[in-house]
Scaffold this motif. Structure first.
Motif, short mmCIF file in Angstrom:
data_model
loop_
_atom_site.label_atom_id
_atom_site.label_comp_id
_atom_site.label_asym_id
_atom_site.label_seq_id
_atom_site.Cartn_x
_atom_site.Cartn_y
_atom_site.Cartn_z
N LEU A 1 9.05 3.21 12.41
CA LEU A 1 9.05 1.78 12.07
C LEU A 1 10.19 1.42 11.13
CD1 LEU A 1 5.20 1.24 11.79
CD2 LEU A 1 6.73 0.22 13.50
N VAL A 2 10.56 2.34 10.25
CA VAL A 2 11.71 2.11 9.37
C VAL A 2 12.99 2.05 10.22
CG1 VAL A 2 13.15 3.15 7.56
CG2 VAL A 2 10.66 3.06 7.29
N LEU B 1 9.36 1.69 -0.44
CA LEU B 1 9.78 1.29 -1.78
C LEU B 1 9.37 2.36 -2.78
CD1 LEU B 1 8.51 -2.41 -1.65
CD2 LEU B 1 10.83 -1.59 -1.22
N ASN B 2 10.35 2.99 -3.39
CA ASN B 2 10.07 3.98 -4.43
C ASN B 2 9.67 3.27 -5.71
OD1 ASN B 2 10.65 6.32 -2.91
ND2 ASN B 2 12.84 5.94 -3.18
N GLN B 3 8.70 3.83 -6.41
CA GLN B 3 8.27 3.28 -7.69
C GLN B 3 9.20 3.81 -8.78
OE1 GLN B 3 6.28 1.03 -5.97
NE2 GLN B 3 5.38 0.99 -7.98
N PRO B 4 9.79 2.94 -9.56
CA PRO B 4 10.73 3.40 -10.59
C PRO B 4 10.07 4.28 -11.65
CG PRO B 4 10.45 1.00 -10.68
CD PRO B 4 9.66 1.50 -9.51
N ASN B 5 8.79 4.03 -11.96
CA ASN B 5 8.13 4.81 -13.00
C ASN B 5 7.52 6.12 -12.48
OD1 ASN B 5 6.32 3.31 -11.52
ND2 ASN B 5 4.89 3.01 -13.20
N ASP B 6 7.38 6.24 -11.15
CA ASP B 6 6.83 7.47 -10.57
C ASP B 6 7.43 7.65 -9.17
OD1 ASP B 6 5.44 9.65 -9.64
OD2 ASP B 6 3.46 8.88 -10.19
N ASN C 1 6.25 -1.67 2.72
CA ASN C 1 6.41 -3.12 2.78
C ASN C 1 6.93 -3.50 4.16
OD1 ASN C 1 6.44 -5.75 1.59
ND2 ASN C 1 8.65 -5.59 1.39
N LEU C 2 6.45 -4.62 4.67
CA LEU C 2 6.97 -5.12 5.94
C LEU C 2 8.27 -5.87 5.70
CD1 LEU C 2 3.73 -6.52 7.66
CD2 LEU C 2 4.76 -4.25 7.88
N THR C 3 9.23 -5.65 6.56
CA THR C 3 10.48 -6.40 6.51
C THR C 3 10.21 -7.79 7.10
OG1 THR C 3 11.14 -5.69 8.70
CG2 THR C 3 11.85 -4.30 6.84
N PRO D 1 0.82 -1.21 0.00
CA PRO D 1 0.00 0.00 0.00
C PRO D 1 0.85 1.26 0.00
CG PRO D 1 0.12 -0.91 2.20
CD PRO D 1 0.82 -1.89 1.29
N THR D 2 0.24 2.35 -0.45
CA THR D 2 0.88 3.66 -0.36
C THR D 2 0.63 4.20 1.05
OG1 THR D 2 -1.09 4.86 -1.06
CG2 THR D 2 0.44 4.14 -2.80
#
Length: 133
Positions: free
Chosen positions: A56-57, A65-70, A77-79, A33-34
């Motif tokens: 939490l990070v 997670l950065n989106q490569p296209n935007d 994401n959970l580790t 999710p965003t």
């Protein structure tokens, strides 16, 4: 929630608050999710969620997670550590429900479930009215 928080404090995940645990729960195991989606699910502002995510990070439960296209879109994401605590928290809730239903006849369990659904609907309605006002 106090019992839930005490349970966390007495576990290997004592560095988590109950609010952080609920953030982990809202992120979940399946989707990525965003931040906006998670904030909406938790009924908090993007700024409030941002502080929680940052913590939490740092604690190693969540990754961005950065989106490569935007590059403006950041997914959460959970580790491995985050997935583990998610599963343990889910088990806590599952055990709570099982123990609550222990010893009840089928009809009694159905009445209890219906009452809890009604309570949940009532609380959702109150929350929605609060968000509107």
């Amino acid at each position: 929630m106090q019992i839930e928080e005490e349970s966390l404090r007495n576990s290997a995940f004592m560095d988590l608050t109950i609010k952080e645990m609920h953030t982990i729960e809202a992120i979940g195991l399946v989707d990525l999710p965003t931040s906006n989606e998670v904030a909406k699910k938790l009924s908090v502002t993007a700024g409030t969620l941002s502080v929680s995510i940052q913590n939490l990070v740092k604690k190693g439960y969540v990754e961005r997670l950065n989106q490569p296209n935007d590059r403006r879109v950041v997914r959460l994401n959970l580790t491995k550590k985050g997935r583990l605590v998610y599963r343990l928290h889910h088990k806590f809730h599952t055990d709570m429900v099982k123990d609550t239903l222990t010893g009840l006849e089928r009809e009694e369990a159905q009445v209890l479930i219906k009452g809890l659904r009604n309570l949940n609907q009532f609380l959702d309605n109150v929350k929605n009215r609060m968000n509107e006002g």
